[in-house]
Design a protein around this motif. Structure first.
Motif, PDB file in Angstrom:
ATOM      1  N   LEU A 118      56.959 -57.832  -8.423  1.00  0.00           N
ATOM      2  CA  LEU A 118      57.982 -56.991  -7.781  1.00  0.00           C
ATOM      3  C   LEU A 118      58.413 -57.597  -6.445  1.00  0.00           C
ATOM      4  CD1 LEU A 118      56.368 -53.536  -8.618  1.00  0.00           C
ATOM      5  CD2 LEU A 118      58.369 -54.538  -9.708  1.00  0.00           C
ATOM      6  N   ARG A 119      57.445 -58.187  -5.728  1.00  0.00           N
ATOM      7  CA  ARG A 119      57.784 -58.870  -4.482  1.00  0.00           C
ATOM      8  C   ARG A 119      58.756 -60.008  -4.757  1.00  0.00           C
ATOM      9  NH1 ARG A 119      52.945 -61.299  -0.951  1.00  0.00           N
ATOM     10  NH2 ARG A 119      52.825 -62.878  -2.595  1.00  0.00           N
ATOM     11  N   ALA A 120      58.469 -60.774  -5.829  1.00  0.00           N
ATOM     12  CA  ALA A 120      59.353 -61.889  -6.160  1.00  0.00           C
ATOM     13  C   ALA A 120      60.734 -61.400  -6.581  1.00  0.00           C
ATOM     14  CB  ALA A 120      58.724 -62.712  -7.277  1.00  0.00           C
ATOM     15  N   LEU A 121      60.765 -60.321  -7.360  1.00  0.00           N
ATOM     16  CA  LEU A 121      62.054 -59.801  -7.834  1.00  0.00           C
ATOM     17  C   LEU A 121      62.926 -59.380  -6.656  1.00  0.00           C
ATOM     18  CD1 LEU A 121      63.889 -58.952 -10.162  1.00  0.00           C
ATOM     19  CD2 LEU A 121      62.628 -56.804 -10.319  1.00  0.00           C
ATOM     20  N   SER A 122      62.338 -58.682  -5.682  1.00  0.00           N
ATOM     21  CA  SER A 122      63.132 -58.234  -4.533  1.00  0.00           C
ATOM     22  C   SER A 122      63.476 -59.390  -3.604  1.00  0.00           C
ATOM     23  CB  SER A 122      62.397 -57.129  -3.769  1.00  0.00           C
ATOM     24  OG  SER A 122      62.487 -55.923  -4.502  1.00  0.00           O
ATOM     25  N   LEU A 123      62.576 -60.354  -3.497  1.00  0.00           N
ATOM     26  CA  LEU A 123      62.886 -61.522  -2.664  1.00  0.00           C
ATOM     27  C   LEU A 123      64.020 -62.326  -3.309  1.00  0.00           C
ATOM     28  CD1 LEU A 123      62.054 -63.040  -0.094  1.00  0.00           C
ATOM     29  CD2 LEU A 123      60.474 -64.383  -1.488  1.00  0.00           C
ATOM     30  N   PHE A 124      64.013 -62.392  -4.629  1.00  0.00           N
ATOM     31  CA  PHE A 124      65.075 -63.064  -5.368  1.00  0.00           C
ATOM     32  C   PHE A 124      66.405 -62.336  -5.109  1.00  0.00           C
ATOM     33  CE2 PHE A 124      65.986 -64.961  -9.907  1.00  0.00           C
ATOM     34  CZ  PHE A 124      66.928 -65.805  -9.357  1.00  0.00           C
ATOM     35  N   ASP A 125      66.365 -61.017  -5.156  1.00  0.00           N
ATOM     36  CA  ASP A 125      67.590 -60.250  -4.847  1.00  0.00           C
ATOM     37  C   ASP A 125      68.064 -60.571  -3.438  1.00  0.00           C
ATOM     38  OD1 ASP A 125      67.953 -58.948  -7.271  1.00  0.00           O
ATOM     39  OD2 ASP A 125      66.576 -57.326  -6.750  1.00  0.00           O
ATOM     40  N   ALA A 126      67.109 -60.600  -2.487  1.00  0.00           N
ATOM     41  CA  ALA A 126      67.488 -60.892  -1.101  1.00  0.00           C
ATOM     42  C   ALA A 126      68.106 -62.286  -1.003  1.00  0.00           C
ATOM     43  CB  ALA A 126      66.265 -60.784  -0.188  1.00  0.00           C
ATOM     44  N   ALA A 127      67.520 -63.246  -1.704  1.00  0.00           N
ATOM     45  CA  ALA A 127      68.037 -64.618  -1.658  1.00  0.00           C
ATOM     46  C   ALA A 127      69.450 -64.673  -2.239  1.00  0.00           C
ATOM     47  CB  ALA A 127      67.105 -65.551  -2.423  1.00  0.00           C
ATOM     48  N   LYS A 128      69.685 -63.925  -3.339  1.00  0.00           N
ATOM     49  CA  LYS A 128      71.012 -63.936  -3.950  1.00  0.00           C
ATOM     50  C   LYS A 128      72.053 -63.300  -3.030  1.00  0.00           C
ATOM     51  CE  LYS A 128      69.786 -61.893  -7.842  1.00  0.00           C
ATOM     52  NZ  LYS A 128      69.731 -61.379  -9.223  1.00  0.00           N
ATOM     53  N   ILE A 129      71.673 -62.170  -2.439  1.00  0.00           N
ATOM     54  CA  ILE A 129      72.653 -61.386  -1.686  1.00  0.00           C
ATOM     55  C   ILE A 129      72.896 -61.962  -0.293  1.00  0.00           C
ATOM     56  CG2 ILE A 129      73.113 -59.096  -0.691  1.00  0.00           C
ATOM     57  CD1 ILE A 129      71.369 -57.961  -3.026  1.00  0.00           C
ATOM     58  N   PHE A 130      71.826 -62.468   0.349  1.00  0.00           N
ATOM     59  CA  PHE A 130      71.939 -62.831   1.770  1.00  0.00           C
ATOM     60  C   PHE A 130      71.901 -64.330   2.050  1.00  0.00           C
ATOM     61  CE2 PHE A 130      70.364 -58.473   1.677  1.00  0.00           C
ATOM     62  CZ  PHE A 130      71.270 -57.854   2.517  1.00  0.00           C
ATOM     63  N   ALA A 131      71.733 -65.159   0.998  1.00  0.00           N
ATOM     64  CA  ALA A 131      71.703 -66.607   1.249  1.00  0.00           C
ATOM     65  C   ALA A 131      72.587 -67.306   0.223  1.00  0.00           C
ATOM     66  CB  ALA A 131      70.269 -67.132   1.154  1.00  0.00           C
ATOM     67  N   ARG A 132      73.005 -68.515   0.555  1.00  0.00           N
ATOM     68  CA  ARG A 132      73.761 -69.310  -0.396  1.00  0.00           C
ATOM     69  C   ARG A 132      72.831 -69.772  -1.508  1.00  0.00           C
ATOM     70  NH1 ARG A 132      79.068 -68.863  -0.129  1.00  0.00           N
ATOM     71  NH2 ARG A 132      79.139 -70.782  -1.360  1.00  0.00           N
ATOM     72  N   ASN A 133      73.403 -70.010  -2.685  1.00  0.00           N
ATOM     73  CA  ASN A 133      72.596 -70.576  -3.756  1.00  0.00           C
ATOM     74  C   ASN A 133      72.261 -72.026  -3.396  1.00  0.00           C
ATOM     75  OD1 ASN A 133      72.516 -72.262  -6.443  1.00  0.00           O
ATOM     76  ND2 ASN A 133      71.894 -70.161  -6.934  1.00  0.00           N
ATOM     77  N   PRO A 134      71.047 -72.496  -3.705  1.00  0.00           N
ATOM     78  CA  PRO A 134      70.667 -73.866  -3.325  1.00  0.00           C
ATOM     79  C   PRO A 134      71.579 -74.933  -3.923  1.00  0.00           C
ATOM     80  CG  PRO A 134      68.851 -72.739  -4.484  1.00  0.00           C
ATOM     81  CD  PRO A 134      69.929 -71.745  -4.299  1.00  0.00           C
ATOM     82  N   LEU A 135      72.290 -74.606  -5.004  1.00  0.00           N
ATOM     83  CA  LEU A 135      73.190 -75.590  -5.609  1.00  0.00           C
ATOM     84  C   LEU A 135      74.593 -75.508  -5.015  1.00  0.00           C
ATOM     85  CD1 LEU A 135      72.150 -75.015  -9.339  1.00  0.00           C
ATOM     86  CD2 LEU A 135      71.202 -76.648  -7.700  1.00  0.00           C
ATOM     87  N   ASN A 136      74.810 -74.604  -4.078  1.00  0.00           N
ATOM     88  CA  ASN A 136      76.168 -74.368  -3.570  1.00  0.00           C
ATOM     89  C   ASN A 136      76.061 -73.918  -2.120  1.00  0.00           C
ATOM     90  OD1 ASN A 136      78.808 -73.668  -3.127  1.00  0.00           O
ATOM     91  ND2 ASN A 136      78.880 -72.045  -4.663  1.00  0.00           N
ATOM     92  N   LEU A 137      75.754 -74.891  -1.238  1.00  0.00           N
ATOM     93  CA  LEU A 137      75.451 -74.517   0.150  1.00  0.00           C
ATOM     94  C   LEU A 137      76.670 -74.478   1.053  1.00  0.00           C
ATOM     95  CD1 LEU A 137      72.164 -76.594   0.639  1.00  0.00           C
ATOM     96  CD2 LEU A 137      72.378 -74.151   0.175  1.00  0.00           C
ATOM     97  N   ASN A 138      77.788 -75.020   0.606  1.00  0.00           N
ATOM     98  CA  ASN A 138      78.940 -75.098   1.498  1.00  0.00           C
ATOM     99  C   ASN A 138      79.595 -73.725   1.697  1.00  0.00           C
ATOM    100  OD1 ASN A 138      78.701 -77.801   2.015  1.00  0.00           O
ATOM    101  ND2 ASN A 138      79.939 -78.385   0.232  1.00  0.00           N
ATOM    102  N   VAL A 139      79.918 -73.424   2.957  1.00  0.00           N
ATOM    103  CA  VAL A 139      80.537 -72.141   3.291  1.00  0.00           C
ATOM    104  C   VAL A 139      81.785 -72.396   4.109  1.00  0.00           C
ATOM    105  CG1 VAL A 139      80.125 -69.841   4.191  1.00  0.00           C
ATOM    106  CG2 VAL A 139      78.197 -71.331   3.715  1.00  0.00           C
TER     107      VAL A 139
END
Lengths: 480, 867
Positions: free
Chosen positions: A140-161
């Motif tokens: 569950l920790r991983a699932l929510s951290l994954f959600d946080a990474a998706k919502i609040f960070a760029r995907n590692p394959l697409n870092l340009n903003v």
């Protein structure tokens, strides 16, 4: 005089005695709450903490609605009907700052999971429970951290903003917190690690959960197969194709996941769908989101099934589907709302025997894993195998199978495009679309015709001001 | 108590029978905790506040359970004293930061048995009706709003006119039949009151018995109040050394309340907003609802609520105790008291399936709340005079208090028939709720006083108090104080002045504490309930612990002068005070990534400074005529000095360097004479039609009054006495939320508007502050008419003729003939006139005016007989 002395010493005696006992004299105990420190070492307290995470997931601010609906509206699968209840309009218009603002909820879940993981070994739980609960909490920790990474960070394959200050590469992830906070002294002010490190932490947790968990029990609690399915998704998201394929194999060959045949696939939505690898279920009386749930925002069929029915499938999604697709014929409801032709999603249909808002929510299901594998295989050049995976969902939906090789067999970029198109259709309205576009560097073509570049800062959410104000180590996302 | 003392502000927040009042001693004392003073009735700390357990956003605030002070029968009160400066209040240390109100009830006296009977009757009427539009005027504005926006020949105009059944000739609406909904919401109130008391006894035993009954029919539909009370005091001298006493007060008070605020069931708000073309009843006598083109708009017919629904509450209250005093010797006295304060509240709400409960087929909520408060207090008193000039006093004491509150509430819906109104008849009982909370206080105190020749006076007090609400390290606080006085008039150098006059200089300094309004378990690390999943109950950390959470403190410096001159015909008390309210509890923000949003810490500082003036004069005094005046004035201003470390503001109302509840809003610039759009000033002082957040400014005023007071005259001529009292208050602004609904220039054409809206802009060149009617919203390129700017922040200043009473006393001769000791007959009027510049009912309220139950004008006549 003598008498007086006796009285005075008597009084002083009473006072001194009371002073001695005063810490006790002021003891009180609440009854609707318990002392935190002692509760967290008990079996019951840890079990309740774990349960509270599932309860949070059920809420309309999390998987109960928002985290499922908003990625579809921020992207190109859903749009808001012209007659609407004002819900999610800003997200559908990609207004800056209108996203999935659940930072505090995500880290609340992570903290509770940490408290379980940190305390379970020293608790009164049985050995089997310790293993099971630690495994669940780690997942569950991983699932929510994954959600946080998706919502609040760029995907590692697409870092340009691209923000107001121009283009930049932004590689910060979200904080990885592993120590639970149960006391003010334990509070830290975390900085953001690289997004790769965040994904490393997600994968590590899921690998741990995989070795701790078993496949017994219901699909509405975390099992081992859920950890494997999420591992295949996480590896796919960071471009680790071999691992994505490997974990998908574990799921599909492990015997705990079912590829539903057409006979049950179309009729089981909302209630014990055989594809469920991990999902949420609401028992009667357990505070389902009711009118704030998925069915209400996606679908109605008046007068029997009421709803806001504010979300309709976009023309581009319908064009990708085509009218021959059984998923269009059976899971999309074409209706007229205030003179507008609308196309509602029926994946949360208000199943019979259920109360309003009580439909199941699948968070991981077999077809997604199949498509994870198809894509991972295609990216590694195993195209015939990839097409084989792809054909399974296509054929079930009444479409013709692609030949696995030779004429008519898609290859290279065309195959990837076919797989992503299939993924768009198969997983439509389930909260995947924005993330699939972001991780594959694809722009968002809105129904109005405008294009939001894949580098647009609005596609990820701002870190909430409450965190930035208090935590000086926290960096804001570009553009905000 | 209202208007009686400088420094004490009493605001009736509304006119609800038995409703709550706000009492502030020397201004607002806290940001997040309570600012309510401590109430002590005959030595017993009274549980104040409310005992409401039915959580309801639009709840019937007026129910008596919101004001536990209703338990006190005003006829039992002998005197009320308010301890304002911390030196006098500090003996109540821990709970005295917001002042102490000491109520002394009528006591037993030895001697001939005395019987007193007091009764009055009266009528009341709402203080004023709002001047709203007639049906014809309201339709005229609605017609113009639609015609301006869509064109005179548009379908919108036709739909609107057909809906209200109106016709228009040459742009003017033909006369329509009017319904005055305010007349339906208000009615004549009626009050009756009876009190009978008997007292008497001998040198050994004395007693006092009293019974009272009060009944009030509210001047708003469906609201009422009644109270019955019984009181027994018994004192007995066992011997020269020991005396014992007991007192017992029982009361039961009930009310039916109406919904307030924005509720559709609020008759006051819907009284002035229901559209005047609507009829209340159908031809068959049933309530008319919004249907078939009738224009109720969003408003239900409130009569269905007031007639069918129920909002009832009853409080049963017991205050009882025993005490013993033992005179150890001539100078030393021991006193012990044991008291219990018990309170049982029952609340019930019923929503009728034929009216507001239709969607769920009726609903019932019921709650019961019990408060048990035990107190015991033990003191050793010492008082002795040495020689002619040295007076010494001392006191040593300990006090303990335990308060326990439990409640049960449940809610159910789905009733088979409207006549079934109990929880057990509901198809679906829901959300049962058991509440529990307790706290304990323990204090030790000592006081020493010395007076030399009645000229130099010094008192020292120290108190150490502990509260279970606070953290392990900070449970106990130390509250010292010193007060000194110098009777300068007794000094030789004052010469003859001192013979007939008096003058005293005072200085005091003290620290008192506040723990009221702070959660019972605010310092604990708590694990609370958190939902459920698949049959398992969830729980989660709900609060982080803070072992350093402690008392809020009030450190006050007080400088005063008392004098009495012109043969004591003019007496005055003047005080200046400066209070640092420190260690105030604030939510200290935490990074949400910790899983928590805030923790409570003692970090805030608020400064209260003010002056108080009390002046009593005997203007005229002869054998037959006497005229006395009492005037008091208070000015108090607070300032936020400090918030959390590095924090400059909490929201826009709490800002370092500004008054608490500062007003931050947009600046209204009137209506453009060219096109009737509303104009505002932007941050550069230029006109804008669409102000942005940055254009807000500080009004440099707050919603807390800066000054208040009263002016009372008493004229006695032979057997007649005339007393009249004016009250005033001001320096504050009121957030007039109702005004945003009734000052829309007809743009919302399903609700009624104030008459002032007829001054709407009509053609270029019109100079008015009422914008152009525009259906549904504001004109294009301008802001909504409901846009909250300083246009809707109104001055709270008022002057009110609060009371006029004429009393006729029977003369000795007649009394003797009738066998009476005393007899009087009186006529009183309350709230007879108010001078204010306020657009809604009444400026006597603080903060936000939104559907407030207005006050009443009242006339009563009564009789007071003593045998």
């Amino acid at each position: 005089m003598n008498k007086k002395n006796i009285f005075v010493s008597g009084l002083l005696g009473v006072v001194i005695l009371s002073l001695g006992a005063c810490s006790k004299a002021l003891d009180t105990a609440p009854k609707n709450s318990l002392d935190l420190g002692t509760t967290l070492t008990t079996r019951e307290g840890l079990n309740a903490t774990l349960t509270s995470i599932y309860n949070t997931y059920q809420g309309s601010a999390y998987y109960g609605r928002d985290v499922i609906v908003i990625p579809e509206l921020l992207a190109d699968n859903g749009e808001i009907t012209s007659n609407n209840t004002n819900r999610f309009l800003n997200q559908a218009n990609n207004a800056p700052g209108s996203h999935i603002n659940i930072w505090a909820t995500l880290y609340g879940v992570i903290n509770r999971a940490n408290l379980v993981i940190n305390n379970v070994d020293n608790s009164t739980a049985t050995a089997a429970e310790k293993r099971q609960w630690k495994g669940e909490a780690t997942f569950l920790r991983a699932l929510s951290l994954f959600d946080a990474a998706k919502i609040f960070a760029r995907n590692p394959l697409n870092l340009n903003v691209t923000g107001a200050t121009g283009a930049t590469s932004f590689d910060l992830g979200v904080p990885v917190l592993t120590a639970g906070v149960a006391d003010a002294t334990q509070i830290t002010y975390p900085a953001r690690p690289k997004v790769g490190e965040t994904y490393d932490a997600i994968v590590k947790d899921l690998t741990d959960a995989n070795s701790l968990l078993t496949n017994t029990g219901s699909a509405f609690r975390v099992r081992r197969v859920a950890a494997q399915a999420l591992l295949s998704r996480a590896e796919l998201y960071r471009g680790n194709w071999a691992q994505a394929e490997r974990w998908a194999d574990s799921v599909l060959l492990g015997g705990a996941a079912t590829i539903a045949p057409a006979t049950t696939y179309f009729t089981s939505w909302g209630s014990n769908h055989p594809e469920t690898i991990f999902g949420l279920q609401y028992q009667t009386g357990e505070g389902n989101p009711g009118t704030d749930g998925l069915q209400y925002i996606y679908y109605r069929n008046l007068p029997a099934i009421p709803g806001y029915a504010d979300v309709t499938a976009t023309a581009s999604l319908r064009a990708d589907m085509g009218t021959a697709d059984l998923r269009y014929q059976r899971l999309i409801s074409a209706q007229v709302k205030s003179g507008q032709n609308v196309f509602y999603c029926m994946k949360w249909p208000l199943s019979s025997g259920r109360q309003l808002g009580q439909d199941d929510i699948m968070l991981l299901r077999t077809s997604e894993v199949l498509l994870n594998r198809a894509e991972a295989r295609a990216r590694q050049g195993k195209e015939a195998l990839a097409i084989g995976d792809l054909n399974q969902t296509r054929v079930r939906a009444g479409l013709t199978a692609f030949p696995t090789s030779g004429a008519g067999a898609p290859t290279g970029a065309a195959l990837i495009n076919e797989i992503l198109k299939e993924r768009r259709i198969e997983l439509a309205f389930e909260g995947h679309r924005l993330w699939d576009l972001l991780r594959t560097n694809r722009d968002v073509v809105k129904s109005g015709g405008s294009t939001i570049l894949t580098t647009d800062f609005r596609l990820i959410c701002n870190i909430p001001i409450a965190e930035i104000d208090v935590n000086r180590n926290m960096s804001q996302n570009p553009g905000y | 108590m209202q208007g009686a003392m400088a420094g004490v502000q009493v605001v009736s927040n509304n006119g609800v029978p038995g409703g709550n009042v706000t009492v502030r001693v020397r201004g607002v004392g806290s940001i997040n905790a309570s600012s309510t003073p401590l109430y002590i009735v005959d030595g017993v700390q009274i549980v104040t506040g409310n005992s409401n357990s039915l959580g309801n956003g639009n709840g019937p605030e007026g129910l008596v359970s919101s004001n536990l002070l209703n338990a006190i029968n005003p006829d039992d009160i002998e005197s009320i004293d308010v301890l304002k400066d911390p030196a006098s209040a500090s003996i109540y240390g821990a709970q005295a930061a917001n002042g102490v109100v000491i109520i002394t009830t009528k006591k037993d006296r030895a001697g001939k048995s005395k019987i007193n009977f007091n009764s009055y009757f009266g009528v009341s009427r709402v203080i004023k009706k709002l001047d709203v539009l007639t049906a014809t005027e309201a339709v005229q504005l609605g017609y113009e709003a639609n015609a301006n926006r869509f064109g005179a020949g548009s379908a919108n105009v036709t739909t609107f006119l057909n809906g209200v059944g109106a016709t228009v000739k040459n742009g003017i609406v033909d006369p329509l039949e009017n319904t005055d909904w305010q007349d339906l919401a208000f009615r004549s109130g009626f009050v009756q009151n009876y009190d009978l008391s008997v007292s008497g006894g001998n040198d050994k035993t004395t007693f006092f018995l009293s019974g009272g009954y009060n009944r009030l029919q509210g001047h708003v539909l469906a609201s009422d109040f009644q109270r019955g009370s019984l009181r027994i005091n018994l004192d007995h001298k066992v011997n020269d050394k020991l005396s014992i006493g007991s007192s017992l007060t029982l009361s039961s008070y009930s009310s039916n309340g109406v919904f307030d605020g924005g509720s559709f069931g609020n008759p006051v708000r819907n009284g002035f907003m229901s559209f005047p073309t609507n009829k209340p009843y159908n031809p068959d006598g049933s309530f008319r609802q919004a249907a078939n083109g009738q224009w109720f708009g969003g408003l239900d017919n409130f009569l269905t609520y007031t007639s069918l629904n129920k909002n009832f509450s009853n409080v049963k209250n017991l205050v009882g105790g025993i005490n013993a005093t033992y005179n150890i010797n001539k100078y030393l006295r021991w006193r012990s008291t044991f008291n219990l304060n018990y309170n049982y509240t029952e609340e019930k709400q019923f929503s009728d399936p034929r009216g507001s409960g239709a969607s769920v087929n009726g609903s019932v909520s019921k709650a019961s709340t019990q408060i048990r408060d035990f107190q015991t207090n033990h003191t050793l008193n010492y008082a002795r005079t040495f020689g002619a000039k040295h007076a010494v006093s001392g006191l040593l004491g300990a006090e303990y208090r335990y308060n326990l509150q439990t409640s049960f509430a449940a809610f159910g819906q789905g009733l088979p028939l409207p006549q079934f109104q109990t929880l057990s008849s509901t198809a679906t009982p829901l959300s049962p709720n058991e509440g529990f909370g307790d706290f304990k206080l323990l204090g030790f105190f000592a006081k020493a006083g010395y007076t030399y020749d009645d000229k130099y006076i010094v008192n020292l007090t120290v108190r150490r108090d502990g509260s279970s609400r606070f953290g392990e390290d900070t449970k106990f606080g130390l509250f010292p104080s010193i007060s000194t006085a110098w009777r300068i008039s007794r000094e030789k150098f004052m010469g003859k002045f001192g013979e007939n006059n008096d003058m005293k200089l005072r200085f005091s300094y003290g620290v008192t504490g506040n723990q009221a309004g702070i959660g019972n378990y605010a310092s604990r690390a708590l694990f609370g309930l958190s939902g459920e999943y698949l049959g398992l109950a969830g729980g989660a950390p709900s609060q982080l612990g803070n072992a350093a959470l402690g008392w809020e403190e009030n450190e006050t410096f007080n400088y005063g002068i008392d004098f009495s001159i012109l043969n004591r015909r003019v007496t005055a008390e003047i005080d200046y005070f400066s209070a640092n309210r420190r260690s105030l509890l604030l939510a200290f923000p935490l990074p949400p990534s910790s899983g928590f949003s805030s923790i409570t810490r003692n970090t805030g500082v608020l400064q209260n400074r003010g002056i108080e003036l009390g002046l009593n004069t005997v203007n005229f005094s002869t054998k037959n005529f006497r005229w006395t005046t009492n005037f008091n004035f208070t000015y108090v201003k607070n300032k936020v000095v400090k918030l959390n470390e590095g924090q400059n503001n909490i929201g826009t109302g709490i800002v370092v360097g500004r008054q608490l509840n500062s007003i931050f809003t947009y600046k209204f610039a009137g209506v453009n004479p060219a096109d009737g759009r509303t104009m505002y000033y932007d941050t550069l002082g230029n006109i804008t039609y669409t102000p942005q957040l940055r254009d807000r400014y500080y009004l440099d005023k707050s919603s807390d009054p800066l000054w208040f007071g009263a002016f009372t005259n008493t004229l006695t001529f032979k057997n007649f006495e005339l007393r009249f009292q004016f009250q005033y208050q001001g320096g504050n602004y009121i957030q007039n939320s109702d005004a945003t609904f009734v000052q829309r220039a007809g743009s919302t054409f399903d609700r009624n508007q104030l008459k002032s809206q007829m001054l709407r802009w009509q053609r270029p060149g019109d100079m008015t502050y009422v914008p152009r009617p525009w259906a549904g919203a504001a004109q294009p390129g301008s802001s909504s008419y409901t846009f909250f700017s300083d246009r809707f922040w109104e001055r709270g200043d008022f002057l009110r003729l609060k009371e006029v009473t004429i009393t006729m006393y029977l003369d000795k001769k007649t009394l003797n003939r009738l066998g009476l000791t005393n007899a009087s007959f009186y006529v009183s009027g309350f709230n007879l006139a108010t001078w204010a510049n306020y657009s809604m009912f009444d400026p006597e309220l603080q903060g936000n005016d939104f559907g407030t139950y207005p006050q009443a004008k009242q006339m009563t006549m009564g009789l007071n007989l003593t045998f």
